[in-house]
Every structure is written in C-alpha cells, then in structure tokens.
Design an enzyme around this catalytic site. Structure first.
Site, PDB file in Angstrom:
ATOM      1  N   GLU A 112       9.330  46.654 -10.388  1.00  0.00           N
ATOM      2  CA  GLU A 112       7.934  46.574  -9.944  1.00  0.00           C
ATOM      3  C   GLU A 112       7.320  47.970  -9.881  1.00  0.00           C
ATOM      4  OE1 GLU A 112       5.462  44.827  -6.049  1.00  0.00           O
ATOM      5  OE2 GLU A 112       7.650  44.948  -6.027  1.00  0.00           O
TER       6      GLU A 112
ATOM      7  N   LYS B  25       0.584  39.971  -9.479  1.00  0.00           N
ATOM      8  CA  LYS B  25       1.287  39.545  -8.266  1.00  0.00           C
ATOM      9  C   LYS B  25       0.352  38.748  -7.366  1.00  0.00           C
ATOM     10  CE  LYS B  25       4.291  41.627  -4.696  1.00  0.00           C
ATOM     11  NZ  LYS B  25       4.839  42.921  -4.211  1.00  0.00           N
TER      12      LYS B  25
ATOM     13  N   CYS C  96       8.438  40.389  -7.176  1.00  0.00           N
ATOM     14  CA  CYS C  96       8.971  40.604  -5.820  1.00  0.00           C
ATOM     15  C   CYS C  96       8.539  39.551  -4.801  1.00  0.00           C
ATOM     16  CB  CYS C  96       8.613  42.012  -5.353  1.00  0.00           C
ATOM     17  SG  CYS C  96       9.745  42.641  -4.070  1.00  0.00           S
TER      18      CYS C  96
END
Length: 567
Positions: free
Chosen positions: A42, A115, A152
């Site tokens: 990330e 994200k 994540c």
C-alpha cells in the site's frame, strides 16, 4: 496457472525515486523468475504514511512524475503486471486524493481501485487526506486467472463490526479466482497472529484464496514487520515471507492453491510466532536502524547510569549500529553510588563500546551557588533532583551536537506514564527505544538478551539491583511508586484496557479485581490515574517512541493536556 512475485520492500516516505528504484529491482527479479505479476505494498510509491506531505503542491507534483516514471518502468518488463500503491487525484466534492491500487502493464494503467475503508483510529488518520473509493469490485484477468484487488483496511471488516460496508461481499459476488490485498499494517505485539486469524477466516467464509502483500521497515514511531502471506479457504495461512526483512519471493497460484515457484508444495506450516521478547528485540532494532538511516545518523550516544534502562538501550543500540558506532557517557554526581560507575564500566566492556566519564558534581554545585545568590534560597528536593537530570541532558546534547551522534532517550513506559522523568533532562534525545516497554518487560528483555547470546551481555548486578534514579541520598523508585509488578498491571488496565491480548488481559483483570476489592487498592488506582493525566504535558514534549504494543504514547493516544481526570 499464475506466477506472482511478492514485492515486500522497505520504502522511505517521500523518496519517490528511491522507492521506484526498489520496485524496478523487484520487478526485474520477478521477470527473471517467470512471474506474470509483481505486487507491492500500500502506498508503495510514497511510503506509508505521508501525512501532511499530501498537502504540499510540490509533493503532489512529484507523485505525478513518479507515476509517469512507474508507467515507463513497466515497459522494461513487458510480460509483467505491476501492482503498486499510490495517492491519486480525483475530481468532485470531498478530498482531492484517493488511496489507490494501480495495475500497470507495458506502460499503461490497466486497472485502478480506490480504498473504500479509511481508518481514523489509533495511529491512522487517512480520512484527513483521502476520499473513500466507490463500493465496487475490480477484477483483472491475467492469463486464465481472474484477480480481484483490495487495500489493507478493506479486508479488515469481514465481520461487519467497524463499517457499514464490507468490500469482501462485493468482491465475492464478482467471483475472482484470487484476491490480492496490498497493505501497510503497523506491527505491534500480537498483530501477526491477528492478521493470520482474520484473513484465514475471511478466506474461508468467502471461499477466496488471498495473497497479502505487506511492507517492511520503520517510519518514525511505526515499524512494519513484512511477513507477507498467502491463505486458502481450506488450509488457512500456507506461506509467509520473511519477518522484519525485505523479501522478493515468487509463488505459483494454480487450481486454488499456492505453490513454490518450482510448483512443489510448501514443506510445512509457517513458522511459530516469535516470543514477546524476541519480537520486541527485532522490532526495536529495525525501528532504530531505519529511523537513524532516514534521518542521517550513523552513530548513537546514550547516558549510562549503571541502571537497567540505559543498559538495555545501549545493548539494543549496539545491535542496531555496531559497537564501534555507540558511545556511552557516565555522569556521576555526589549522590551516585560506587556501583553506578563500576556497573557502567562492566556493561560497556561486555558490549565493546567506549565509555566516557563526565562528573557533574562541580557543575551542579555552580548551578546551586548561582541560584542561591540570585534568589536567596538554595535549591533542594525536587528542584535539585531535576537540576542533576538537566545537567546530564545538556552534556549529552552537547556531545550529540559536537560529534553528530543520535541521542537515545532511556525512559520506559512505566516511568513515562506517571511522569517519573525530567523534562529537558532524561527526556532529551531524538528517539525512545524502550518507551513502550513496561518496567517489568525491561527486566525480562534484558534476561532474554543474555540467554539468547549465551553470555552476560547485561551484568546481573544491573538486572538484580533495586531501581533508583540516584538523585537524592538512598533514593529508591519504590519511595514514590508502588512495586513495578503492581504499577504495570494498573497501567496496562488504564492505558491499554481491552486492547491487551487475551491472556494478558485475563491476568491483568484478575489482579485488578484484587486491588479494586480494597479501599487501599482503589485509592492507589485513582492516584496512578491522576499521575497519568497530570503528566501528559511531559509526554507531549518527549521524543518519539518506537511503538511495540497496541496502544503506545504518541499519535495512537491523543489526550488533552489541560483537562481534569476526575472520572
């Protein structure tokens, strides 16, 4: 069949050119091993987490140049898909950036995923800079394999407890063959086991194999432990990359299973978890090395009192820098015991480091005389005790300035919690190595180092002596604090609470129940709670502390200074 390379790299925040160089080297290795896809962590382009650098126009321009350079670099490996993490700009209301995963191939961006779940708890503040991505699944077919992507936090809500959206559900509906998750998950005690349990359960529930790719390295207070892994619905975690090291490793994904690059099965279960003390040691050493390297320090200096905190700090500094790059300074006063000097000498002999002696008796006397002449009253009590600590802190900073050494502060979590430290004295320094270790853990880690090394690195005389600041005649820590085993249980309860691991929480709760059952115990808990609150101003001015536990002082614990703690 799909060959994937895990690009577990150690990026530096803001060093876009350097991070891209790491990715190019990994991509070349991946290509040489026949991989079709290389996956990086990330925000691998910028390092995690850039913070308010993301508000700087110059940094945003550098990101755009970096993205163009990454696209160009992907042409160097034409048969390889690059999966990278980077901030990207967006239009419309809300924040102007998104935390994105990009897939590059032959100079083109062939997939973008933003994200969805942006954490704002503990050490995270992503909503400060990023706008959430849309609730959509992104799938890319590479050869005959359908690959889905996550970032994540998107993977951490499969139980549906923390957010209204569960990206896994949308991704499962899209029915990929494999999920690739890129991550920057700060390490703390118990975090590896937590990741394994969470992703193994998500893999099983959603019937999806998962490749978890993680970064490694230290950034200010945070340390990232690497340990990227692969999990399948039937077997759970079947592979794990190196912990606390960079690792570029190629796997084969075929028929829902992960195999070694030669298509053989993995030899057995992943490694056992490190013991807590082994974990602390590795995390501190990596965190110190990267902090020093990224800040331009090659050597360290530590004030050596002959006590256990400075002894442990020196031992860890030697492991990180090498003995030739660590200097200790002992600064005896008129209250110092004979053992404080002799124990310091023996410790430094064992570590193979230079020990300088700089007595402070005359300097303190000069301050006393000047203060008396100016005010008509001689300094005494706490004023005199703190004067000694501040003189020592000044000498250490003097040495740091003169020789370019990084000054390491030596306070532990127990003492920092209750303010058993002196501002502009023993809190001086650039980094705290043991500030997230309770005092009882300091003793335990010293014994662990001796056992692991098979010799008395830290003299038993230091480990066995009763703790004392030696700022007054016959002074002992227990003059003003409860015994450390009692104090540490109270602190764990008040500071970490339900963030403790299950076994530690059970032990602490049992001991707290005994204290709460008595008037004396309840009064002690209230006193310690008040001390924690009153000393927030000291912690706010102290150096950064390497984070080891689930809740450390610093960005993960945001408390007001001017507040009443009567609840």
């Amino acid at each position: 069949m799909l060959r994937l390379t895990i690009g577990q790299i150690n990026p530096t925040i803001g060093d876009i050119d350097g991070n891209l160089a790491l990715m190019r080297a990994a991509a070349r290795k991946a290509a040489s091993e026949g991989a079709q896809m290389v996956v990086f962590p990330e925000l691998s382009l910028t390092g995690y987490y850039p913070g308010d650098l993301l508000d700087e126009p110059g940094f945003l321009a550098a990101i755009e140049r970096g993205l163009e350079a990454a696209r160009a670099a992907s042409r160097e490996t034409p048969d390889l898909y690059w999966v990278i993490g980077a901030p990207v700009t967006r239009s419309g209301p809300g924040k102007r950036l998104q935390n994105a995963l990009l897939v590059l191939h032959q100079g083109e961006e062939v997939l973008r995923y933003a994200k969805q779940l942006l954490p704002t708890y503990n050490v995270f503040d992503e909503r400060r800079h990023f706008e959430p991505g849309p609730d959509v699944a992104r799938i890319l077919k590479v050869g005959s394999t359908r690959v889905g992507f996550m970032i994540c936090e998107d993977s951490w809500n499969d139980a549906g407890k923390d957010y209204a959206v569960n990206p896994f559900e949308r991704l499962a509906d899209a029915a990929p063959d494999l999920v690739v998750s890129i991550n920057a998950s700060p390490s703390n005690l118990g975090k590896r086991a937590q990741r394994h349990a969470l992703f193994a359960a998500a893999s099983r529930r959603n019937h999806l194999p998962i490749l978890y790719v993680h970064q490694v390295g230290g950034h200010d207070q945070l340390v990232f432990d690497g340990a990227s892994f692969a999990a399948t619905p039937d077997a759970g975690v079947v592979f794990e990359a190196k912990q606390f090291e960079e690792d570029i490793v190629t796997l084969v994904f075929e028929n829902g299973d992960f195999l070694q690059n030669d298509c053989s099965a993995f030899p057995g279960p992943v490694a056992e978890a490190l013991s807590p003390m082994a974990f602390y040691r590795k995390q501190i050493v990596l965190g110190l090395r990267d902090y020093a390297r990224r800040c331009g320090f090659k050597k360290a200096v530590v004030g050596c009192s002959g006590g256990i905190d400075s002894a442990l700090t020196l031992a860890l500094a030697v492991e990180a820098f090498g003995a030739e790059n660590v200097t200790a300074i002992t600064m005896p006063s008129r209250f110092s015991s004979e053992g404080s000097v002799s124990d310091s000498e023996r410790l430094c002999h064992n570590l193979g480091i230079e020990l300088l002696t700089h007595p402070i008796r005359e300097i303190v006397a000069a301050f006393e005389s000047g203060f008396t002449q100016a005010t008509g009253a001689a300094p005494q009590g706490l004023t005199l005790e703190n004067l000694q600590a501040r003189v020592r802190g000044t000498i250490l900073m003097e040495y740091s300035n003169a020789h370019g050494h990084l000054l390491l502060t030596t306070g532990n979590k127990s003492e920092i919690s209750v303010g058993y430290c002196t501002l502009y004295g023993d809190t001086n320094g650039g980094l705290g190595l043991i500030g997230d270790l309770y005092k009882t853990e300091v003793f335990e880690l010293c014994r662990h180092i001796n056992a692991a090394e098979g010799r008395e690195v830290i003299p038993l005389a230091i480990i066995d002596k009763e703790p004392s600041a030696e700022l007054a005649p016959g002074q002992k820590d227990t003059d003003s604090l409860p015994p450390y085993p009692v104090l540490d249980d109270i602190l764990k309860h008040l500071i970490e609470g339900d963030r403790l691991g299950p076994s530690e929480q059970e032990t602490v709760q049992a001991r707290m129940a005994d204290l709460i059952a008595t008037d004396t115990g309840r009064a002690l808990i209230a006193r310690i709670k008040g001390m924690i609150g009153r000393n927030e101003y000291k912690r706010r001015q102290a150096p950064p502390i390497l984070r080891l536990r689930s809740r450390a002082f610093g960005s993960g614990r945001q408390m007001p200074i001017a507040a009443r703690h009567t609840f």
